[in-house]
Design an enzyme around this catalytic site. Sequence first.
Site, PDB file in Angstrom:
ATOM      1  N   HIS A  91     -14.850   1.331 -29.098  1.00  0.00           N
ATOM      2  CA  HIS A  91     -14.975   2.723 -29.518  1.00  0.00           C
ATOM      3  C   HIS A  91     -13.642   3.416 -29.218  1.00  0.00           C
ATOM      4  O   HIS A  91     -13.058   3.226 -28.153  1.00  0.00           O
ATOM      5  CB  HIS A  91     -16.102   3.404 -28.754  1.00  0.00           C
ATOM      6  CG  HIS A  91     -16.103   4.885 -28.902  1.00  0.00           C
ATOM      7  ND1 HIS A  91     -16.029   5.501 -30.138  1.00  0.00           N
ATOM      8  CD2 HIS A  91     -16.148   5.888 -27.981  1.00  0.00           C
ATOM      9  CE1 HIS A  91     -16.039   6.811 -29.958  1.00  0.00           C
ATOM     10  NE2 HIS A  91     -16.100   7.073 -28.665  1.00  0.00           N
TER      11      HIS A  91
ATOM     12  N   CYS B 218     -21.568   8.351 -29.223  1.00  0.00           N
ATOM     13  CA  CYS B 218     -20.457   7.441 -29.546  1.00  0.00           C
ATOM     14  C   CYS B 218     -20.863   5.970 -29.506  1.00  0.00           C
ATOM     15  O   CYS B 218     -20.165   5.121 -30.053  1.00  0.00           O
ATOM     16  CB  CYS B 218     -19.288   7.677 -28.593  1.00  0.00           C
ATOM     17  SG  CYS B 218     -18.666   9.345 -28.718  1.00  0.00           S
TER      18      CYS B 218
ATOM     19  N   ASN C 114     -11.296  10.625 -32.082  1.00  0.00           N
ATOM     20  CA  ASN C 114     -12.600  10.074 -31.706  1.00  0.00           C
ATOM     21  C   ASN C 114     -13.614  10.477 -32.782  1.00  0.00           C
ATOM     22  O   ASN C 114     -13.962  11.645 -32.894  1.00  0.00           O
ATOM     23  CB  ASN C 114     -12.996  10.625 -30.334  1.00  0.00           C
ATOM     24  CG  ASN C 114     -14.338  10.109 -29.848  1.00  0.00           C
ATOM     25  OD1 ASN C 114     -15.104   9.508 -30.606  1.00  0.00           O
ATOM     26  ND2 ASN C 114     -14.637  10.346 -28.589  1.00  0.00           N
TER      27      ASN C 114
HETATM   28  N1  ACO Z   1      -3.484  20.954 -24.451  1.00  0.00           N
HETATM   29  C1  ACO Z   1      -2.749  21.340 -23.386  1.00  0.00           C
HETATM   30  N2  ACO Z   1      -3.253  21.398 -22.144  1.00  0.00           N
HETATM   31  C2  ACO Z   1      -4.544  21.072 -21.983  1.00  0.00           C
HETATM   32  C3  ACO Z   1      -5.361  20.678 -23.055  1.00  0.00           C
HETATM   33  C4  ACO Z   1      -4.789  20.632 -24.324  1.00  0.00           C
HETATM   34  N3  ACO Z   1      -5.470  20.266 -25.424  1.00  0.00           N
HETATM   35  N4  ACO Z   1      -6.592  20.412 -22.574  1.00  0.00           N
HETATM   36  C5  ACO Z   1      -6.552  20.618 -21.262  1.00  0.00           C
HETATM   37  N5  ACO Z   1      -5.324  21.022 -20.895  1.00  0.00           N
HETATM   38  C6  ACO Z   1      -4.836  21.354 -19.551  1.00  0.00           C
HETATM   39  C7  ACO Z   1      -5.972  21.736 -18.621  1.00  0.00           C
HETATM   40  O1  ACO Z   1      -6.283  23.115 -18.772  1.00  0.00           O
HETATM   41  C8  ACO Z   1      -5.350  21.428 -17.276  1.00  0.00           C
HETATM   42  O2  ACO Z   1      -4.493  22.472 -16.913  1.00  0.00           O
HETATM   43  P1  ACO Z   1      -4.416  22.970 -15.364  1.00  0.00           P
HETATM   44  O3  ACO Z   1      -3.921  21.768 -14.619  1.00  0.00           O
HETATM   45  O4  ACO Z   1      -3.446  24.082 -15.452  1.00  0.00           O
HETATM   46  O5  ACO Z   1      -5.816  23.352 -15.012  1.00  0.00           O
HETATM   47  C9  ACO Z   1      -4.481  20.203 -17.545  1.00  0.00           C
HETATM   48  O6  ACO Z   1      -4.272  20.185 -18.976  1.00  0.00           O
HETATM   49  C10 ACO Z   1      -5.124  18.908 -17.123  1.00  0.00           C
HETATM   50  O7  ACO Z   1      -6.468  18.878 -17.632  1.00  0.00           O
HETATM   51  P2  ACO Z   1      -7.424  17.668 -17.351  1.00  0.00           P
HETATM   52  O8  ACO Z   1      -8.720  17.924 -18.048  1.00  0.00           O
HETATM   53  O9  ACO Z   1      -7.468  17.371 -15.901  1.00  0.00           O
HETATM   54  O10 ACO Z   1      -6.595  16.525 -18.110  1.00  0.00           O
HETATM   55  P3  ACO Z   1      -6.845  14.991 -18.129  1.00  0.00           P
HETATM   56  O11 ACO Z   1      -5.636  14.282 -17.747  1.00  0.00           O
HETATM   57  O12 ACO Z   1      -8.128  14.612 -17.465  1.00  0.00           O
HETATM   58  O13 ACO Z   1      -7.012  14.735 -19.690  1.00  0.00           O
HETATM   59  C11 ACO Z   1      -8.763  14.316 -21.275  1.00  0.00           C
HETATM   60  C12 ACO Z   1      -8.063  15.353 -20.405  1.00  0.00           C
HETATM   61  C13 ACO Z   1      -7.796  13.828 -22.315  1.00  0.00           C
HETATM   62  C14 ACO Z   1      -9.954  14.990 -21.960  1.00  0.00           C
HETATM   63  C15 ACO Z   1      -9.231  13.161 -20.382  1.00  0.00           C
HETATM   64  O14 ACO Z   1      -9.934  13.619 -19.265  1.00  0.00           O
HETATM   65  C16 ACO Z   1     -10.079  12.205 -21.129  1.00  0.00           C
HETATM   66  O15 ACO Z   1      -9.632  11.546 -22.030  1.00  0.00           O
HETATM   67  N6  ACO Z   1     -11.347  12.077 -20.731  1.00  0.00           N
HETATM   68  C17 ACO Z   1     -12.251  11.205 -21.404  1.00  0.00           C
HETATM   69  C18 ACO Z   1     -12.823  11.977 -22.494  1.00  0.00           C
HETATM   70  C19 ACO Z   1     -13.310  11.075 -23.544  1.00  0.00           C
HETATM   71  O16 ACO Z   1     -12.723  10.082 -23.881  1.00  0.00           O
HETATM   72  N7  ACO Z   1     -14.438  11.477 -24.069  1.00  0.00           N
HETATM   73  C20 ACO Z   1     -15.012  10.809 -25.064  1.00  0.00           C
HETATM   74  C21 ACO Z   1     -15.703   9.574 -24.528  1.00  0.00           C
HETATM   75  S1  ACO Z   1     -17.329   9.619 -24.788  1.00  0.00           S
HETATM   76  C22 ACO Z   1     -17.425   9.909 -26.366  1.00  0.00           C
HETATM   77  O17 ACO Z   1     -16.717   9.266 -27.066  1.00  0.00           O
HETATM   78  C23 ACO Z   1     -18.296  11.028 -26.831  1.00  0.00           C
END
Ligand code: ACO
Length: 323
Positions: free
Chosen positions: A250, A113, A280
């Site tokens: 980004h 990224c 993204n």
């Molecule tokens: N739909 C519904 N529920 C979901 C989904 C989905 N798509 N994905 C995960 N869940 C559930 C999980 O299973 C979990 O359930 P549980 O509590 O029963 O176990 C719950 O939602 C919470 O999951 P988390 O992973 O803890 O959710 P979080 O609030 O951390 O959000 C996210 C997830 C959006 C991926 C977040 O962590 C994030 O944005 N991280 C940064 C990722 C990123 O930006 N990456 C790219 C940057 S680097 C690059 O660009 C390559």
Amino acid sequence: MIRSVILGSGSAKPRNVLTNDELAKRVDTSDEWIKQRTGIEQRYIAEEDETTASLGEAAARAALADAGVSVDDLDMIMLATSTPNNTFPATAVDIQHRLGMKHGAAFDMQAVCSGFVFAVTTADTYIKAGQAKRILVIGAETFSRILDWEDRTTCVLFGDGAGAVVIEAQEGVGLSNDRGILTSHLRSDGSHKAKLYVDGGPSTTQTVGHLRMQGREVFKHAVAMITDVIEDAFSATGLTADDIDWFIPHQANRRIIDASARKLNIAPEKVVMTVHKHGNTSAASIPLAIQTARDDGRLKQGDLVLLEAMGGGFTWGAVLVRW
Ligand code: ACO
């Protein structure tokens, strides 16, 4: 002193839009969950005939037309991508051929990224060293091809697209009101590999593999890394958040962008946000956002722009550029 001035820009998106509601028919997710956690409402997904090379070529042609430059005027092409058409040759060389360019050199750059920030910085270095006068820098991705479409924790986050800029050597005074790249700062730390990677490759599994991410772990590091490298860019130039006209980060997640802008005291109206429309798109996200801000009339010549990215590796970096 020589400055690397951005002469023009362009972008290209696949024909197909995939909304959150459509995605919710394929995996167990919802529009509400995706919007609340990421800000994403839709993303563009490449069809079979659309590839990193074809999208990159279209963005390149648009940038060349915008800059008023022909391929004959280019010395080099750099393509930031993690989703090349083939393991080799470099997709940049494919694009060079599609553009009808037989001179100069073309190569790919791999910083996931952060790829566009790494490529722009490398172009600036070639220009300042007198090795090139005009460089086409492209960010193009088809992340849809490396997603596990059964994994709801990753497949909802990414999209496809391409953007490009033409960068030219011009004489500057050496002050921060010069046009062009004023400073750039790159970082990486391979100890974070397991948090964001693709589980295949030619030298290991001999497959392409799928993207794997510990989202919460990435989130935890993102804001600190982003703000740290931006502080480096401010200290190097004596510029501050107040001097910035546009913050073009980004586009991974609205919450990461909002938190970074807040921590840096960048006013919300200066933040260019496109993650809701594009998802993204990795190395393509910054040039796609640049083009959005140019098309809607926000970004104008003379504006001070802060570019920033963080991604797999981890890699991260920041660039301050006067448009
Ligand atoms: N739909 C519904 N529920 C979901 C989904 C989905 N798509 N994905 C995960 N869940 C559930 C999980 O299973 C979990 O359930 P549980 O509590 O029963 O176990 C719950 O939602 C919470 O999951 P988390 O992973 O803890 O959710 P979080 O609030 O951390 O959000 C996210 C997830 C959006 C991926 C977040 O962590 C994030 O944005 N991280 C940064 C990722 C990123 O930006 N990456 C790219 C940057 S680097 C690059 O660009 C390559």
